[in-house]
Design a protein around this motif. Structure first.
Motif, PDB file in Angstrom:
ATOM      1  N   SER A  37      11.339   4.511  -1.120  1.00 17.03           N
ATOM      2  CA  SER A  37       9.932   4.667  -0.791  1.00 17.03           C
ATOM      3  C   SER A  37       9.800   5.266   0.604  1.00 17.03           C
ATOM      4  N   LEU A  38       8.810   6.144   0.797  1.00 20.61           N
ATOM      5  CA  LEU A  38       8.644   6.850   2.058  1.00 20.61           C
ATOM      6  C   LEU A  38       7.158   7.014   2.365  1.00 20.61           C
ATOM      7  N   SER A  39       6.785   6.728   3.599  1.00 21.11           N
ATOM      8  CA  SER A  39       5.435   7.004   4.083  1.00 21.11           C
ATOM      9  C   SER A  39       5.514   8.186   5.035  1.00 21.11           C
ATOM     10  N   VAL A  40       4.518   9.058   4.975  1.00 20.86           N
ATOM     11  CA  VAL A  40       4.487  10.234   5.838  1.00 20.86           C
ATOM     12  C   VAL A  40       3.144  10.297   6.544  1.00 20.86           C
ATOM     13  N   ILE A  41       3.192  10.474   7.867  1.00 19.97           N
ATOM     14  CA  ILE A  41       1.985  10.745   8.642  1.00 19.97           C
ATOM     15  C   ILE A  41       2.022  12.238   8.904  1.00 19.97           C
ATOM     16  N   GLY A  42       1.133  12.958   8.253  1.00 20.24           N
ATOM     17  CA  GLY A  42       1.149  14.411   8.259  1.00 20.24           C
ATOM     18  C   GLY A  42       0.879  15.029   9.614  1.00 20.24           C
ATOM     19  N   GLY A  43       1.185  16.299   9.723  1.00 16.07           N
ATOM     20  CA  GLY A  43       1.064  17.042  10.962  1.00 16.07           C
ATOM     21  C   GLY A  43      -0.350  17.159  11.496  1.00 16.07           C
ATOM     22  N   HIS A  44      -1.356  16.997  10.652  1.00 19.51           N
ATOM     23  CA  HIS A  44      -2.745  17.091  11.088  1.00 19.51           C
ATOM     24  C   HIS A  44      -3.409  15.721  11.138  1.00 19.51           C
ATOM     25  N   THR A  45      -2.583  14.659  11.244  1.00 18.83           N
ATOM     26  CA  THR A  45      -3.088  13.297  11.259  1.00 18.83           C
ATOM     27  C   THR A  45      -2.792  12.638  12.593  1.00 18.83           C
ATOM     28  N   GLN A  46      -3.779  11.902  13.096  1.00 20.97           N
ATOM     29  CA  GLN A  46      -3.623  11.151  14.339  1.00 20.97           C
ATOM     30  C   GLN A  46      -3.925   9.689  14.041  1.00 20.97           C
ATOM     31  N   VAL A  47      -2.991   8.808  14.432  1.00 25.51           N
ATOM     32  CA  VAL A  47      -3.154   7.374  14.202  1.00 25.51           C
ATOM     33  C   VAL A  47      -3.219   6.680  15.554  1.00 25.51           C
ATOM     34  N   GLU A  48      -4.254   5.864  15.737  1.00 28.22           N
ATOM     35  CA  GLU A  48      -4.373   5.048  16.943  1.00 28.22           C
ATOM     36  C   GLU A  48      -4.359   3.596  16.507  1.00 28.22           C
ATOM     37  N   GLY A  49      -3.276   2.912  16.842  1.00 26.69           N
ATOM     38  CA  GLY A  49      -3.105   1.520  16.435  1.00 26.69           C
ATOM     39  C   GLY A  49      -1.675   1.285  16.010  1.00 26.69           C
ATOM     40  N   ASP A  50      -1.351   0.038  15.755  1.00 24.79           N
ATOM     41  CA  ASP A  50       0.009  -0.345  15.397  1.00 24.79           C
ATOM     42  C   ASP A  50       0.275  -0.075  13.925  1.00 24.79           C
ATOM     43  N   ILE A  51       1.527   0.262  13.619  1.00 32.28           N
ATOM     44  CA  ILE A  51       1.948   0.526  12.242  1.00 32.28           C
ATOM     45  C   ILE A  51       3.088  -0.413  11.910  1.00 32.28           C
ATOM     46  N   ASN A  52       2.956  -1.157  10.820  1.00 29.19           N
ATOM     47  CA  ASN A  52       4.019  -2.006  10.294  1.00 29.19           C
ATOM     48  C   ASN A  52       4.380  -1.452   8.932  1.00 29.19           C
ATOM     49  N   SER A  53       5.645  -1.080   8.753  1.00 29.33           N
ATOM     50  CA  SER A  53       6.047  -0.448   7.502  1.00 29.33           C
ATOM     51  C   SER A  53       7.270  -1.134   6.925  1.00 29.33           C
ATOM     52  N   ASP A  54       7.264  -1.333   5.626  1.00 30.71           N
ATOM     53  CA  ASP A  54       8.405  -1.900   4.929  1.00 30.71           C
ATOM     54  C   ASP A  54       9.052  -0.816   4.066  1.00 30.71           C
ATOM     55  N   GLU A  55       9.018   0.427   4.561  1.00 26.77           N
ATOM     56  CA  GLU A  55       9.661   1.552   3.909  1.00 26.77           C
ATOM     57  C   GLU A  55       9.951   2.602   4.978  1.00 26.77           C
ATOM     58  N   ASP A  56      10.740   3.590   4.650  1.00 30.28           N
ATOM     59  CA  ASP A  56      11.029   4.653   5.599  1.00 30.28           C
ATOM     60  C   ASP A  56       9.721   5.320   6.008  1.00 30.28           C
ATOM     61  N   LEU A  57       9.664   5.767   7.265  1.00 28.90           N
ATOM     62  CA  LEU A  57       8.445   6.373   7.798  1.00 28.90           C
ATOM     63  C   LEU A  57       8.794   7.683   8.484  1.00 28.90           C
ATOM     64  N   THR A  58       8.073   8.738   8.139  1.00 21.96           N
ATOM     65  CA  THR A  58       8.211  10.026   8.800  1.00 21.96           C
ATOM     66  C   THR A  58       6.904  10.345   9.499  1.00 21.96           C
ATOM     67  N   VAL A  59       6.995  10.685  10.784  1.00 19.53           N
ATOM     68  CA  VAL A  59       5.811  11.018  11.576  1.00 19.53           C
ATOM     69  C   VAL A  59       5.878  12.494  11.927  1.00 19.53           C
ATOM     70  N   GLU A  60       4.958  13.261  11.386  1.00 21.11           N
ATOM     71  CA  GLU A  60       4.829  14.683  11.712  1.00 21.11           C
ATOM     72  C   GLU A  60       3.613  14.901  12.620  1.00 21.11           C
ATOM     73  N   GLY A  61       2.711  13.917  12.654  1.00 18.40           N
ATOM     74  CA  GLY A  61       1.488  14.003  13.459  1.00 18.40           C
ATOM     75  C   GLY A  61       1.626  13.237  14.767  1.00 18.40           C
ATOM     76  N   ARG A  62       0.526  12.588  15.185  1.00 14.60           N
ATOM     77  CA  ARG A  62       0.487  11.865  16.460  1.00 14.60           C
ATOM     78  C   ARG A  62       0.198  10.393  16.198  1.00 14.60           C
ATOM     79  N   VAL A  63       0.967   9.512  16.882  1.00 12.71           N
ATOM     80  CA  VAL A  63       0.756   8.077  16.775  1.00 12.71           C
ATOM     81  C   VAL A  63       0.668   7.503  18.182  1.00 12.71           C
ATOM     82  N   SER A  64      -0.375   6.718  18.431  1.00 13.96           N
ATOM     83  CA  SER A  64      -0.513   5.956  19.677  1.00 13.96           C
ATOM     84  C   SER A  64      -0.541   4.489  19.288  1.00 13.96           C
ATOM     85  N   GLY A  65       0.563   3.787  19.528  1.00 18.81           N
ATOM     86  CA  GLY A  65       0.656   2.379  19.158  1.00 18.81           C
ATOM     87  C   GLY A  65       2.095   2.002  18.886  1.00 18.81           C
TER      88      GLY A  65
END
Length: 187
Positions: A37-65
């Motif tokens: 299982s894989l979660s992807v944060i796309g290149g045009h996505t911005q996340v502000e806040g904490d991320i808890n994941s129980d699967e592989d995670l790929t970040v192509e966008g921006r994450v603050s948290g």
């Protein structure tokens, strides 16, 4: 509404719904067993806040948290950006990070990556062409690793890697002061 003449209902339904070709799973086998299982944060996505994941995670966008993915891999793409701490089993960093990276197994900082912060991992690869500003702790008995990965439930303790590193720096300064005092005493 268009209706086909001389077409039995069963044939019409079969032609309207194509088979699912996205999964390589055999019939009767759940698709999740075919690939991880894989979660992807796309290149045009911005996340502000904490991320808890129980699967592989790929970040192509921006994450603050804070990103917590303790039993899986976090991959930061070449155009991705993370402003915060990352706790993962394995890290692959190709983009930019401002924060602390804590890997239970291995952290790889790929060519073109820019990391500013503390890296705590028992195994670390810094590829040629990567840029790193900060401190590194590769002690497998590090308190940050023990505290962050101690429980199997995946909940994170609130120990800051930076605070531990500062404590280590103070300890190192005391050792250096002790060594210089010892050297003067031996003169």
């Amino acid at each position: 509404m268009f209706k086909a003449k001389n077409t039995p209902p069963e044939t019409k339904a079969a032609t309207l719904i194509p088979p699912d070709t996205r999964s390589s799973a055999t019939p009767g086998t759940p698709a999740s067993s075919a690939r991880p299982s894989l979660s992807v944060i796309g290149g045009h996505t911005q996340v502000e806040g904490d991320i808890n994941s129980d699967e592989d995670l790929t970040v192509e966008g921006r994450v603050s948290g804070i990103i917590t993915c303790k039993q899986h891999t976090v991959t930061l793409g070449a155009n991705g950006y993370i402003n915060g701490d990352v706790f993962a089993h394995t890290l692959h960093i190709s983009g930019e990070v401002t924060g602390n990276l804590v890997a239970h197994h291995r952290a790889t900082i790929h060519k073109g990556a820019q990391v500013s912060g503390t890296i705590v991992a028992p195994c670390l690869v810094l590829e040629d062409g990567s840029v790193f500003h900060g401190s590194i702790d590769m002690d497998p008995d590090n308190e940050v690793l023990k505290n962050a990965f101690a429980d199997a439930s995946g909940s994170m303790t609130k120990t800051s890697p930076k605070a531990t590193v500062e404590k280590r720096s103070t300890t190192s300064a005391n050792v250096a002061e002790h060594d210089s005092t010892e050297a003067k005493a031996n003169d």
